[in-house]
Scaffold this motif. Structure first.
Motif, PDB file in Angstrom:
ATOM      1  N   LYS A 156       0.840  -1.207   0.000  1.00 19.06           N
ATOM      2  CA  LYS A 156       0.000   0.000   0.000  1.00 19.06           C
ATOM      3  C   LYS A 156       0.866   1.244   0.000  1.00 19.06           C
ATOM      4  N   ALA A 157       1.975   1.198   0.730  1.00 17.82           N
ATOM      5  CA  ALA A 157       2.873   2.355   0.776  1.00 17.82           C
ATOM      6  C   ALA A 157       3.479   2.632  -0.593  1.00 17.82           C
ATOM      7  N   ILE A 158       3.841   1.557  -1.310  1.00 22.73           N
ATOM      8  CA  ILE A 158       4.391   1.727  -2.670  1.00 22.73           C
ATOM      9  C   ILE A 158       3.330   2.318  -3.587  1.00 22.73           C
ATOM     10  N   GLN A 159       2.117   1.792  -3.500  1.00 27.56           N
ATOM     11  CA  GLN A 159       1.016   2.320  -4.315  1.00 27.56           C
ATOM     12  C   GLN A 159       0.802   3.802  -4.057  1.00 27.56           C
ATOM     13  N   ASP A 160       0.732   4.165  -2.776  1.00 24.09           N
ATOM     14  CA  ASP A 160       0.488   5.562  -2.415  1.00 24.09           C
ATOM     15  C   ASP A 160       1.616   6.461  -2.892  1.00 24.09           C
ATOM     16  N   PHE A 161       2.859   5.963  -2.783  1.00 19.67           N
ATOM     17  CA  PHE A 161       4.005   6.773  -3.193  1.00 19.67           C
ATOM     18  C   PHE A 161       3.986   7.012  -4.697  1.00 19.67           C
ATOM     19  N   LEU A 162       3.751   5.944  -5.471  1.00 23.76           N
ATOM     20  CA  LEU A 162       3.711   6.096  -6.938  1.00 23.76           C
ATOM     21  C   LEU A 162       2.540   6.973  -7.368  1.00 23.76           C
ATOM     22  N   GLU A 163       1.432   6.862  -6.647  1.00 25.42           N
ATOM     23  CA  GLU A 163       0.259   7.693  -6.980  1.00 25.42           C
ATOM     24  C   GLU A 163       0.557   9.172  -6.832  1.00 25.42           C
ATOM     25  N   LEU A 179      -1.496   1.539  -9.773  1.00 26.39           N
ATOM     26  CA  LEU A 179      -1.938   0.259  -9.235  1.00 26.39           C
ATOM     27  C   LEU A 179      -1.393  -0.910 -10.056  1.00 26.39           C
ATOM     28  N   ASP A 180      -1.492  -0.758 -11.375  1.00 26.67           N
ATOM     29  CA  ASP A 180      -1.000  -1.818 -12.261  1.00 26.67           C
ATOM     30  C   ASP A 180       0.507  -1.996 -12.120  1.00 26.67           C
ATOM     31  N   VAL A 181       1.220  -0.878 -12.075  1.00 25.89           N
ATOM     32  CA  VAL A 181       2.678  -0.943 -11.982  1.00 25.89           C
ATOM     33  C   VAL A 181       3.111  -1.579 -10.659  1.00 25.89           C
ATOM     34  N   THR A 182       2.433  -1.225  -9.580  1.00 23.25           N
ATOM     35  CA  THR A 182       2.763  -1.830  -8.286  1.00 23.25           C
ATOM     36  C   THR A 182       2.557  -3.335  -8.319  1.00 23.25           C
ATOM     37  N   ASN A 183       1.452  -3.779  -8.894  1.00 27.82           N
ATOM     38  CA  ASN A 183       1.176  -5.217  -8.987  1.00 27.82           C
ATOM     39  C   ASN A 183       2.219  -5.943  -9.821  1.00 27.82           C
ATOM     40  N   VAL A 184       2.658  -5.304 -10.925  1.00 28.38           N
ATOM     41  CA  VAL A 184       3.681  -5.900 -11.772  1.00 28.38           C
ATOM     42  C   VAL A 184       4.983  -6.053 -10.988  1.00 28.38           C
ATOM     43  N   ILE A 185       5.351  -5.023 -10.232  1.00 22.45           N
ATOM     44  CA  ILE A 185       6.594  -5.057  -9.451  1.00 22.45           C
ATOM     45  C   ILE A 185       6.561  -6.177  -8.420  1.00 22.45           C
TER      46      ILE A 185
END
Length: 268
Positions: A7-14, A48-54
């Motif tokens: 979630k932290a990665i998602q929020d940061f990329l967002e 969201l997509d990029v985080t899931n791929v990572i």
């Protein structure tokens, strides 16, 4: 990876600007180390997509490291992401002082704790020889204590902290530390110290490892005014003062006694 990390990665990329997000995605596909991520996996995708791929590509354990590595490469400040996801090292605040046990009324507890009772019971069940084995030389006990302090993340130059980690070399609590003793059975410490002080009066020149070891336990124990009071009561045939009307204070009370260097052979 814990859900909060993803979630932290998602929020940061967002929260990245469009330009920085594009730069990050380009760095991701340009990454030379395996496993690689194809451009089609991130092109036109949202955070969201990029985080899931990572996470899918690198696995939960490595995903955060990869993201921070790429952000740094792109000169994007990742401090906020690190602060939310990295475990902060524990701050070592122990200075060697015991948490003296208390009764329900707040007085000093001299009776053994349940942990102390369990140790004694285990020894009896195993028919352990309480005084079995040689007493280590003071220098060896000190070296062991220094190593223990280091392993706990403490400062080995703090002499009082090191002294608190000296391992008891005799009796029913052999193998426990000085600090542990004052936290779990003050009455036993009082008995040992009072009887040792009496013995020291007629063995002033005894520098045997056991006598020196008890010198050091005495020094540590009587640094605490409430324990010293109990020792004096014991020496005069008095009863433990757990029912005393004087109100205890936390930690050490102010006395004229001062801590000294505990180099083993400058005692008494």
């Amino acid at each position: 990876m814990a859900p909060k990390t993803k979630k932290a990665i998602q929020d940061f990329l967002e929260n990245l600007t469009a330009g920085n997000f594009k730069k990050f995605c380009q760095a991701l596909v340009d990454r030379s180390d395996k496993p690689r991520i194809a451009t089609s996996k991130v092109e036109g995708k949202d955070f969201l997509d990029v985080t899931n791929v990572i996470v899918t590509t690198f696995g939960e354990a490595k995903a955060l490291d990869v993201v921070i590595e790429l952000l740094t490469e792109c000169k994007i400040n990742a401090a906020d992401l690190e602060s939310k996801t990295r475990k902060r090292p524990k701050v070592f605040v122990d200075n060697g002082d015991p948490a003296l046990p208390r009764t329900s009324s707040g007085e000093l507890e001299t009776e053994p704790s349940q942990e102390a009772l369990n140790i004694v019971a285990d020894q009896k069940q195993a028919k352990a020889t309480r005084n079995g084995g040689p007493v280590k030389e003071p220098e060896e006990v000190e070296a062991d204590a220094v190593a223990r302090v280091r392993s706990e993340g403490g400062d080995p130059s703090n002499e009082w902290l090191v002294l608190s980690r000296f391992i008891i070399q005799f009796g029913q609590y052999k193998g426990q530390t000085f600090k542990w003793l004052l936290e779990n059975h003050v009455g036993y410490a009082v008995y040992v110290v009072a009887t040792h002080q009496d013995e020291r009066m007629w063995k002033r020149d005894d520098r045997s490892p056991l006598m020196v070891h008890k010198d050091l336990l005495t020094q540590y124990s009587i640094a605490y005014a409430e324990v010293l009071k109990e020792v004096k009561l014991y020496a005069t045939g008095g009863q433990p003062s757990t029912a005393s009307s004087s109100r205890p204070t936390q930690g050490k009370q102010k006395t004229s006694w001062k801590k000294k260097s505990f180099t083993p052979y400058n005692r008494y």
